[in-house]
Write an enzyme that holds these catalytic residues in place. Structure first.
Site, PDB file in Angstrom:
ATOM      1  CD  GLU A 239      -3.676  -6.488   3.065  1.00  0.00           C
ATOM      2  OE1 GLU A 239      -2.981  -5.490   3.314  1.00  0.00           O
ATOM      3  OE2 GLU A 239      -3.705  -7.031   1.931  1.00  0.00           O
TER       4      GLU A 239
ATOM      5  CD  GLU B  30      -2.995  -1.054   2.262  1.00  0.00           C
ATOM      6  OE1 GLU B  30      -4.155  -0.662   2.054  1.00  0.00           O
ATOM      7  OE2 GLU B  30      -2.575  -1.444   3.368  1.00  0.00           O
TER       8      GLU B  30
END
Length: 727
Positions: free
Chosen positions: A146, A124
């Site tokens: 995730e 990210e």
């Protein structure tokens, strides 16, 4: 050389004479950078400074001082979050997003120089940069995994991936799969801009981009930007998007996996609004998952318990024993051939023995077939294939096992036959060779008697198919020595699988526990439950293979043989014997209806060309009853409780010595649903914890029988409100 250097907590700031700022991620207190409170504070401080000094900054390079670029979120923090922490979790997520957004919109080129693995929060950070360059280092992977922990990317990962790749590609290739992607494949997908081969090239290319692109900006911050492929309102996407919920439902079978649903919702809703609103939407869905129960279960199992299992958790000294060099695999059937394949894949020389040279050669052909498929898919080269096959020597001669320092017996599940194998080979193999049996049910301690060296003997229980199943159950016999155990663990690690260590008992851990699952399924058929409802209830509970299909695949004669062996052992020991729940169903299927399973083309299911065509209609005719009073929700819970209660008993009896082994072994070895976190984490995560689980077990006992009686250890944990954890 830097003109000035300053440290902002976990981030080092270096500015050179040209005004290029290098931000080096380097948490001084940890071996890897994580998105903990210290990093978030440092990131905010750096963003503030960049904004204040923007006029003197020519560009920014973000890199890392660690071997891993950035390890992602701090899972200890996420594991501790409770529903009452929702506001804190949301605010923390937004704080990270705002800091990254300020750097992203600085008005100066920002480059991610990714020098090692960048997953989750690490990727990210990279996505918030205008240009991403990745070092093609061994083991380097990038991506947003995730979903495999029951979460979604909470630092802008959903928002940016959708805007970078488009909704369909972002969901299909990155967000819903949670893949760890090799650098060159990531470049093909459009996640990475450049891939380099050396650290020097990484630094040079990062600086070159800054000097050549002073006006760099994200695509979504440029005038006229449109999401690739369009928004959900676009007719082109309108025909595609409805397939995603259907695909998710099919993949999960209706099991409670909220992360894929939340990812889909955050992506679709976020694609219809501006960037900042999309970030808020993402944070809300992230908060729901972090504060929920299922993410905690999955984090505990797939990160903490998996790490404990793969490290040995202090129970073995695998790093202190000499590595195996030459392995004998005795029995070249499907299991033995599969074991030989994984040994050769790890670079070990293998002697594959069977009673005839032709049978041994067929075992080697199994590897040839697997490698042919891998070659076609581009996963191996012709050179690697040839080298792999050259490491496997098929034989029918016992003398060819001379010098082997490991023996793995993989013959038919018959105690006398297995004992005969070891009697024949024990004087041929290398002195002190590690002797292993691949039995799935027979007591290891009894088989050890035939070796003359019980201290060198252990169970090494592989799961079929051996080349794909990631677990090996190591069984410590009554006289297995510590060195043999260490060597077994080292061997399992060498072949890239996860080792769990259990003590000896009939069925050990995995076979015993899955036996309770199958017996409970048969008990429900005997009670008159509709077979379609049973299979659907198992799918809804999260089992990858429903019980009747699994029984067919095993062949129905296998559980009957196991029950008969257990009965004989009990009678020989003067112990009472109770028929297994539902055993009469197996007897009728084999003896009355001649339907022994898939291999015969007829079992609980009908088959055509070895493919299931549907449940046998005779199940309803001969077994189902209209007055069967088993609620649908009870069906799934009975299966889950049967296995978890069995695991608690095994922990109580000392067969299991590790909670982590129980959780990881149940998920990787026997298909216990991943959302639960494993057989013992399911107890911890049940509403009300161990006390709530025990109360529900009591209710099941009253309705369905004493087999649901909570063991004393569960009663103790429930009274003390103490979850199952390793010390």
């Amino acid at each position: 050389m830097p003109e000035s250097t300053h440290t902002h907590g976990t981030i080092r700031w270096d500015r050179d004479a040209d005004g290029v700022v290098t931000l080096t991620l380097d948490d001084p207190g940890r071996g890897a950078n994580t998105m903990n409170a210290a990093f978030i504070a440092s990131l905010t401080e750096v963003a503030d400074r960049l904004a204040a000094e923007a006029d003197t900054v020519r560009g920014v390079v973000i890199t890392s001082a660690k071997k891993t670029f950035f390890a992602g979120g701090d899972l200890n923090d996420l594991l501790a979050a409770r529903p009452e922490d929702a506001r804190r979790v949301f605010d923390t997520s937004m704080r990270v997003k705002h800091a990254l957004r300020r750097i992203e919109t600085l008005g100066r080129p920002v480059v991610a120089a990714v020098n090692g693995q960048a997953l989750g929060g690490g990727w990210e950070i990279a996505l918030a940069c205008h240009h991403r360059i990745v070092l093609d280092a061994p083991g380097c992977r990038v991506g947003l995994p995730e979903v495999t922990l029951g979460l979604l990317p909470g630092g802008g990962g959903v928002v940016r991936t959708v805007r970078l790749l488009g909704l369909a590609d972002a969901l299909q290739h990155v967000l819903l799969e949670g893949r760890r992607i090799r650098p060159r494949r990531a470049r093909e997908l459009g996640l990475v801009d450049e891939v380099v081969d050396t650290p020097e090239a990484l630094a040079e290319r990062a600086r070159a981009f800054i000097l050549a692109h002073p006006e760099a900006a994200q695509p979504w911050d440029r005038p006229g930007y449109r999401i690739p492929g369009g928004t959900p309102a676009d007719p082109r996407l309108a025909a595609v998007l409805p397939a995603f919920p259907a695909t998710l439902a099919k993949r999960t079978g209706g099991a409670p996996y909220p992360a894929p649903r939340n990812i889909l919702a955050a992506a679709v809703e976020g694609a219809q609004v501006d960037f900042e609103t999309a970030q808020t939407i993402e944070a809300r869905y992230f908060t729901e998952l972090v504060t929920g129960r299922i993410a905690k279960n999955m984090i505990q199992a797939f990160f903490f318990d998996m790490r404990a299992v793969n490290s040995g958790a202090g129970r073995a000294r695998a790093d202190e024993v000499p590595p195996a060099a030459r392995v004998a695999v005795v029995g070249a059937g499907l299991m033995g051939a599969g074991i030989a394949h994984v040994m050769a894949a790890a670079g070990l020389d293998v002697v594959l023995k069977d009673v005839t040279a032709q049978a041994a050669a067929r075992g080697k052909e199994h590897s040839a077939g697997l490698l042919a498929k891998a070659l076609e898919a581009g996963r191996v080269t012709e050179e690697a294939r040839d080298a792999h096959l050259a490491r496997i020597t098929p034989t029918a001669e016992t003398g060819d096992l001379a010098g082997c320092d490991v023996v793995i017996e993989a013959v038919f599940e018959d105690q006398a036959l297995k004992q005969k194998v070891f009697e024949e080979i024990r004087h041929v193999v290398a002195p002190g060779a590690l002797l292993c049996t691949n039995t799935s049910t027979l007591p290891v301690s009894r088989l050890a008697d035939s070796t003359g060296r019980p201290q060198d003997f252990a169970g090494l229980h592989f799961f079929w198919p051996a080349d794909r199943m990631p677990l090996v159950e190591i069984v410590r016999g009554e006289r297995t020595g510590q060195e043999a155990l260490d060597r077994a663990v080292a061997l399992v690690r060498r072949i890239g699988k996860s080792p769990i260590v259990v003590n000896d008992a009939r069925g050990f851990f995995t076979s015993h526990v899955i036996g309770r699952f199958l017996e409970e399924s048969l008990a429900m058929i005997e009670e008159g439950v509709d077979p379609v409802s049973l299979e659907r209830a198992a799918a809804r509970a999260g089992y990858p293979t429903p019980p009747l299909a699994l029984l067919d695949r095993m062949t129905l004669g296998l559980p009957r043989r196991i029950w008969n062996e257990a009965k004989a052992a009990a009678e020989a020991a003067g112990a009472p014997w109770r028929p297994a729940p539902g055993s009469a169903v197996i007897d009728r299927m084999i003896d009355e209806f001649d339907r022994p399973g898939r291999s015969a083309g007829a079992g609980f299911y009908d088959y055509e060309n070895d493919r299931r065509t549907g449940l046998w209609p005779g199940l309803r005719t001969h077994f189902a009853r209209a007055d069967a009073a088993v609620p649908f929700d009870d069906m799934g819970e009975r299966l889950l409780f049967a296995e978890s209660l069995a695991a608690v008993r095994l922990l109580q009896d000392g067969v299991l010595t590790s909670v982590a082994d129980a959780n990881v072994g149940s998920i990787l070895g026997i298909g216990f649903p991943g959302w639960t976190g494993g057989v013992l984490q399911y107890v911890n995560g049940y509403p009300g914890g161990p006390a709530g689980f025990a109360a529900r077990a009591d209710a099941l006992r009253e309705r369905y029988g004493d087999r649901f009686e909570p063991p004393a250890l569960l009663r103790e944990r429930a009274a003390a409100d103490r979850p199952f954890r390793d010390a």
